[in-house]
Design a protein around this motif. Structure first.
Motif, PDB file in Angstrom:
ATOM      1  N   TYR A  97       6.255  12.115   0.024  1.00 58.54           N
ATOM      2  CA  TYR A  97       6.138  10.701   0.394  1.00 58.54           C
ATOM      3  C   TYR A  97       7.064  10.412   1.562  1.00 58.54           C
ATOM      4  CZ  TYR A  97       6.398   5.615  -0.039  1.00 58.54           C
ATOM      5  OH  TYR A  97       6.370   4.269   0.203  1.00 58.54           O
ATOM      6  N   ARG A 100       5.114   4.084   3.266  1.00 63.69           N
ATOM      7  CA  ARG A 100       3.890   3.430   2.781  1.00 63.69           C
ATOM      8  C   ARG A 100       2.688   3.682   3.663  1.00 63.69           C
ATOM      9  NH1 ARG A 100       4.784  -0.906  -0.918  1.00 63.69           N
ATOM     10  NH2 ARG A 100       6.941  -0.872  -1.601  1.00 63.69           N
ATOM     11  N   VAL A 101       2.872   3.858   4.939  1.00 61.06           N
ATOM     12  CA  VAL A 101       1.725   4.033   5.823  1.00 61.06           C
ATOM     13  C   VAL A 101       1.547   5.482   6.229  1.00 61.06           C
ATOM     14  CG1 VAL A 101       1.787   1.691   6.680  1.00 61.06           C
ATOM     15  CG2 VAL A 101       3.138   3.461   7.840  1.00 61.06           C
ATOM     16  N   SER A 102       2.276   6.363   5.563  1.00 57.61           N
ATOM     17  CA  SER A 102       2.196   7.775   5.918  1.00 57.61           C
ATOM     18  C   SER A 102       1.283   8.531   4.976  1.00 57.61           C
ATOM     19  CB  SER A 102       3.598   8.399   5.883  1.00 57.61           C
ATOM     20  OG  SER A 102       4.448   7.778   6.809  1.00 57.61           O
ATOM     21  N   TYR A 103       0.985   9.747   5.392  1.00 57.14           N
ATOM     22  CA  TYR A 103       0.221  10.670   4.545  1.00 57.14           C
ATOM     23  C   TYR A 103       0.926  10.822   3.217  1.00 57.14           C
ATOM     24  CZ  TYR A 103      -1.657  15.183   3.047  1.00 57.14           C
ATOM     25  OH  TYR A 103      -2.218  16.191   2.337  1.00 57.14           O
ATOM     26  N   ASN A 104       0.192  10.728   2.114  1.00 61.33           N
ATOM     27  CA  ASN A 104       0.798  10.819   0.790  1.00 61.33           C
ATOM     28  C   ASN A 104      -0.216  11.336  -0.206  1.00 61.33           C
ATOM     29  OD1 ASN A 104       2.816  10.458  -1.203  1.00 61.33           O
ATOM     30  ND2 ASN A 104       1.891   8.532  -1.796  1.00 61.33           N
ATOM     31  N   GLU A 105      -0.620  12.597  -0.048  1.00 57.67           N
ATOM     32  CA  GLU A 105      -1.606  13.178  -0.937  1.00 57.67           C
ATOM     33  C   GLU A 105      -0.932  13.674  -2.204  1.00 57.67           C
ATOM     34  OE1 GLU A 105      -3.928  16.264   0.827  1.00 57.67           O
ATOM     35  OE2 GLU A 105      -5.283  16.436  -0.893  1.00 57.67           O
ATOM     36  N   GLN A 106      -1.472  13.274  -3.336  1.00 57.50           N
ATOM     37  CA  GLN A 106      -0.927  13.687  -4.624  1.00 57.50           C
ATOM     38  C   GLN A 106      -1.662  14.920  -5.149  1.00 57.50           C
ATOM     39  OE1 GLN A 106       0.124  10.743  -7.687  1.00 57.50           O
ATOM     40  NE2 GLN A 106      -0.594   9.195  -6.275  1.00 57.50           N
ATOM     41  N   PHE A 107      -0.892  15.785  -5.794  1.00 54.48           N
ATOM     42  CA  PHE A 107      -1.446  16.982  -6.423  1.00 54.48           C
ATOM     43  C   PHE A 107      -1.035  16.975  -7.894  1.00 54.48           C
ATOM     44  CE2 PHE A 107      -2.912  19.123  -2.625  1.00 54.48           C
ATOM     45  CZ  PHE A 107      -2.183  18.496  -1.630  1.00 54.48           C
TER      46      PHE A 107
ATOM     47  N   ASN B  30      -4.629   2.030   2.924  1.00 50.44           N
ATOM     48  CA  ASN B  30      -4.386   2.923   4.052  1.00 50.44           C
ATOM     49  C   ASN B  30      -4.593   4.378   3.689  1.00 50.44           C
ATOM     50  OD1 ASN B  30      -2.118   3.496   2.547  1.00 50.44           O
ATOM     51  ND2 ASN B  30      -0.715   2.410   3.900  1.00 50.44           N
ATOM     52  N   ASN B  31      -4.987   4.653   2.452  1.00 47.48           N
ATOM     53  CA  ASN B  31      -5.501   5.976   2.147  1.00 47.48           C
ATOM     54  C   ASN B  31      -6.300   5.951   0.855  1.00 47.48           C
ATOM     55  OD1 ASN B  31      -3.840   6.905  -0.182  1.00 47.48           O
ATOM     56  ND2 ASN B  31      -2.161   6.637   1.260  1.00 47.48           N
ATOM     57  N   GLN B  33      -8.010   8.894  -2.180  1.00 51.32           N
ATOM     58  CA  GLN B  33      -8.247  10.274  -2.605  1.00 51.32           C
ATOM     59  C   GLN B  33      -9.438  10.325  -3.556  1.00 51.32           C
ATOM     60  OE1 GLN B  33      -3.707  11.569  -3.364  1.00 51.32           O
ATOM     61  NE2 GLN B  33      -5.125  13.288  -3.447  1.00 51.32           N
ATOM     62  N   PHE B  35     -11.011  12.900  -6.509  1.00 46.65           N
ATOM     63  CA  PHE B  35     -10.666  14.007  -7.392  1.00 46.65           C
ATOM     64  C   PHE B  35     -11.875  14.378  -8.248  1.00 46.65           C
ATOM     65  CE2 PHE B  35      -6.049  13.980  -6.911  1.00 46.65           C
ATOM     66  CZ  PHE B  35      -5.768  12.670  -6.575  1.00 46.65           C
ATOM     67  N   ASN B  45      -8.121  18.183  -6.229  1.00 44.55           N
ATOM     68  CA  ASN B  45      -8.237  17.363  -5.015  1.00 44.55           C
ATOM     69  C   ASN B  45      -9.505  17.735  -4.252  1.00 44.55           C
ATOM     70  OD1 ASN B  45      -5.522  17.122  -5.896  1.00 44.55           O
ATOM     71  ND2 ASN B  45      -4.937  16.420  -3.858  1.00 44.55           N
ATOM     72  N   TYR B  48      -8.781  13.743   0.884  1.00 41.97           N
ATOM     73  CA  TYR B  48      -7.812  12.700   1.223  1.00 41.97           C
ATOM     74  C   TYR B  48      -8.418  12.026   2.437  1.00 41.97           C
ATOM     75  CZ  TYR B  48      -3.409  10.484   2.599  1.00 41.97           C
ATOM     76  OH  TYR B  48      -2.430   9.573   2.934  1.00 41.97           O
ATOM     77  N   THR B  92       0.422  -1.029  -3.010  1.00 40.52           N
ATOM     78  CA  THR B  92       1.676  -1.013  -2.265  1.00 40.52           C
ATOM     79  C   THR B  92       2.468  -2.301  -2.389  1.00 40.52           C
ATOM     80  OG1 THR B  92       0.569  -1.786  -0.262  1.00 40.52           O
ATOM     81  CG2 THR B  92       0.736   0.596  -0.577  1.00 40.52           C
ATOM     82  N   TYR B  96       5.013   1.627  -4.756  1.00 44.33           N
ATOM     83  CA  TYR B  96       3.900   2.402  -4.195  1.00 44.33           C
ATOM     84  C   TYR B  96       3.383   3.291  -5.303  1.00 44.33           C
ATOM     85  CZ  TYR B  96       1.241   5.294  -0.934  1.00 44.33           C
ATOM     86  OH  TYR B  96       0.244   5.937  -0.264  1.00 44.33           O
ATOM     87  N   TYR B  98      -0.577   4.965  -7.095  1.00 50.18           N
ATOM     88  CA  TYR B  98      -2.015   5.103  -7.003  1.00 50.18           C
ATOM     89  C   TYR B  98      -2.684   4.426  -8.193  1.00 50.18           C
ATOM     90  CZ  TYR B  98      -2.562   8.125  -2.973  1.00 50.18           C
ATOM     91  OH  TYR B  98      -2.594   8.623  -1.693  1.00 50.18           O
TER      92      TYR B  98
END
Lengths: 117, 110
Positions: A97, A100-107, B30-31, B33, B35, B45, B48, B92, B96, B98
């Motif tokens: 992380y 807030r406006v950045s790339y934030n891919e969860q795994f 802003n994003n 995902q 799954f 995943n 994205y 958000t 923050y 999901y």
């Protein structure tokens, strides 16, 4: 690259007993999440850590649930005492992380399926 | 808070058929995902995709953020595509985190 590791995969306990789940996130990920997934539903956030700090634990039932993330890496989620309604899958996820406006891919890890009898 | 709805809730296909899954969200994001939760419970995943279109083999996804929806396309479905498909978007306000959609349960028949 190793993914998110969780243990145990399955746990069966009697009500009122304590139980603990362990999570090792992807190396380099600063943010760790614990989710609860009930049957037929999507995951719901319990607690989110940024490094060692719990930045969102508003959904964690603090009377019986506790969590820690030592040294900003591994994390443990504990339930004491467990109740019948706690039967569910507990998922751990991690991400890098950066805002807030950045790339934030969860795994996600494989989860721990808890059955309380 | 933000609402995330998916449709259809259930889908049964014959192997080889194509399908489109939809994810609607109530606020700007802003994003996003996508799954796939396989029958063993593992969340895998897929994409994205905050905006635009991406493709990965038989799967592709499109997000139109201005209209608050995303689509997941599965072509030439296989039995291994069975499972539940979730979209997730960030909430958000304050913190923050999901928020997951309601899911689409897909069963592909041989």
């Amino acid at each position: 690259e190793a993914g998110v590791v969780q243990s145990p995969r399955y746990k069966i306990i009697e009500k009122k007993q304590p139980v603990a789940f362990w999570c090792n996130p992807i190396s380099g990920h600063n943010t760790l999440y614990w989710y609860l997934q009930n049957l037929g539903q999507g995951p719901e956030l319990l607690i989110r850590y940024e490094n060692e700090e719990a930045v969102d634990d508003s959904q964690l039932p603090k009377d019986r649930f506790s969590a820690e993330r030592l040294k900003g890496v591994d994390s443990t989620l504990k339930i004491q005492p467990a109740e019948l309604g706690d039967s569910a899958v507990y998922l751990c996820a991690s991400s890098l992380y950066l805002g807030r406006v950045s790339y934030n891919e969860q795994f996600f890890g494989p989860g721990t399926r808890l059955t309380v009898l | 808070g933000i609402q995330v709805e998916q449709s259809p809730p259930d889908l049964i296909l014959q192997e080889g058929a194509n399908s489109t899954l939809r994810c609607n969200f109530s606020d700007s994001v802003n994003n996003l995902q996508w799954f796939h939760q396989n029958p063993w419970g593992q969340l895998i995943n897929l994409f994205y995709i905050p905006s635009g279109t991406k493709q990965n083999g038989r799967l592709s996804a499109t997000t139109v953020a201005t209209e608050r929806y995303s689509l997941l396309y599965i072509s030439s479905s296989q039995t291994t595509d069975s499972g539940v498909y979730f979209c997730a978007v960030p909430f958000t306000s304050g913190t923050y985190k999901y928020i997951f959609g309601t899911g689409t349960r897909l069963k592909v028949l041989a």
